[in-house]
Enzyme design. Structure first.
Site, PDB file in Angstrom:
ATOM      1  N   ARG A  12     -57.733  75.477 -25.492  1.00  0.00           N
ATOM      2  CA  ARG A  12     -58.745  76.537 -25.646  1.00  0.00           C
ATOM      3  C   ARG A  12     -58.137  77.789 -26.256  1.00  0.00           C
ATOM      4  NH1 ARG A  12     -61.643  73.147 -26.335  1.00  0.00           N
ATOM      5  NH2 ARG A  12     -62.757  72.042 -24.722  1.00  0.00           N
TER       6      ARG A  12
ATOM      7  N   GLU B  25     -57.812  77.019 -29.806  1.00  0.00           N
ATOM      8  CA  GLU B  25     -59.150  77.097 -30.391  1.00  0.00           C
ATOM      9  C   GLU B  25     -59.551  78.560 -30.618  1.00  0.00           C
ATOM     10  OE1 GLU B  25     -63.546  75.280 -29.377  1.00  0.00           O
ATOM     11  OE2 GLU B  25     -62.299  75.979 -27.705  1.00  0.00           O
TER      12      GLU B  25
ATOM     13  N   SER C 295     -45.950  92.978 -31.239  1.00  0.00           N
ATOM     14  CA  SER C 295     -44.785  92.412 -30.578  1.00  0.00           C
ATOM     15  C   SER C 295     -45.176  91.532 -29.393  1.00  0.00           C
ATOM     16  CB  SER C 295     -43.879  93.538 -30.084  1.00  0.00           C
ATOM     17  OG  SER C 295     -42.797  93.003 -29.352  1.00  0.00           O
TER      18      SER C 295
END
Length: 162
Positions: free
Chosen positions: A102, A105, A128
């Site tokens: 996920r 995704e 960073s």
């Protein structure tokens, strides 16, 4: 005989920290401890300590000792917890675990949007992951159930022409 070092060492083999992470998870389960309980008293965030115990950060000596004692780890394991790891926890590209997938995704869908907005607002550079904070909160959803609120807070590092 225990010997205190002031030297910082880097780990070359990711397998060493991976094996230690597996042993830590086993000990955590056996002792029925939470990540929060393991981080308690280290002076560090639960996110940082969890990442370190999973092989992604080095722990300062005091924190390594606290955690090692809590998990009954030997001196070699405590020493290994202080080494700078070879980072990276998803070696095979696209993750297959649904929770990790996920996040992949989310980056597939919103990555270019994040990049476009970051560059428009900050200029050329990166956020960073070293000078960085991460927070995870569980909040109630007014429509029922819970929501995960994840805050990624990284210092902006401008690109510098040379």
């Amino acid at each position: 005989m225990s010997h205190t070092h002031t030297h910082t060492h880097a780990q070359l083999d990711p397998q060493a920290r991976h094996d230690l992470a597996q042993a830590i998870v086993e000990a955590k389960i056996q002792k029925d401890l939470t990540w929060e309980q393991l981080a308690d008293g280290t002076g560090l965030s639960v996110v940082f300590v969890t990442a370190a115990l999973l092989g992604q950060h080095a722990l300062p000596a005091d924190a390594a000792r606290t955690v090692a004692e809590r998990l009954d780890l030997d001196e070699a394991a405590e020493r290994l917890l202080r080494t700078i790891p070879l980072r990276g926890s998803i070696p095979d590209g696209v993750p297959t675990d649904p929770t990790l997938y996920r996040f992949h995704e989310m980056l597939q869908v919103y990555g270019t949007t994040l990049k476009a907005l970051i560059h428009e607002r900050f200029g050329d550079g990166i956020i960073s992951a070293v000078n960085f904070r991460l927070d995870i909160q569980k909040v109630e959803d007014p429509e029922g159930g819970s929501r995960a609120v994840i805050t990624l807070d990284g210092k902006y590092l401008p690109a510098t022409p040379f």
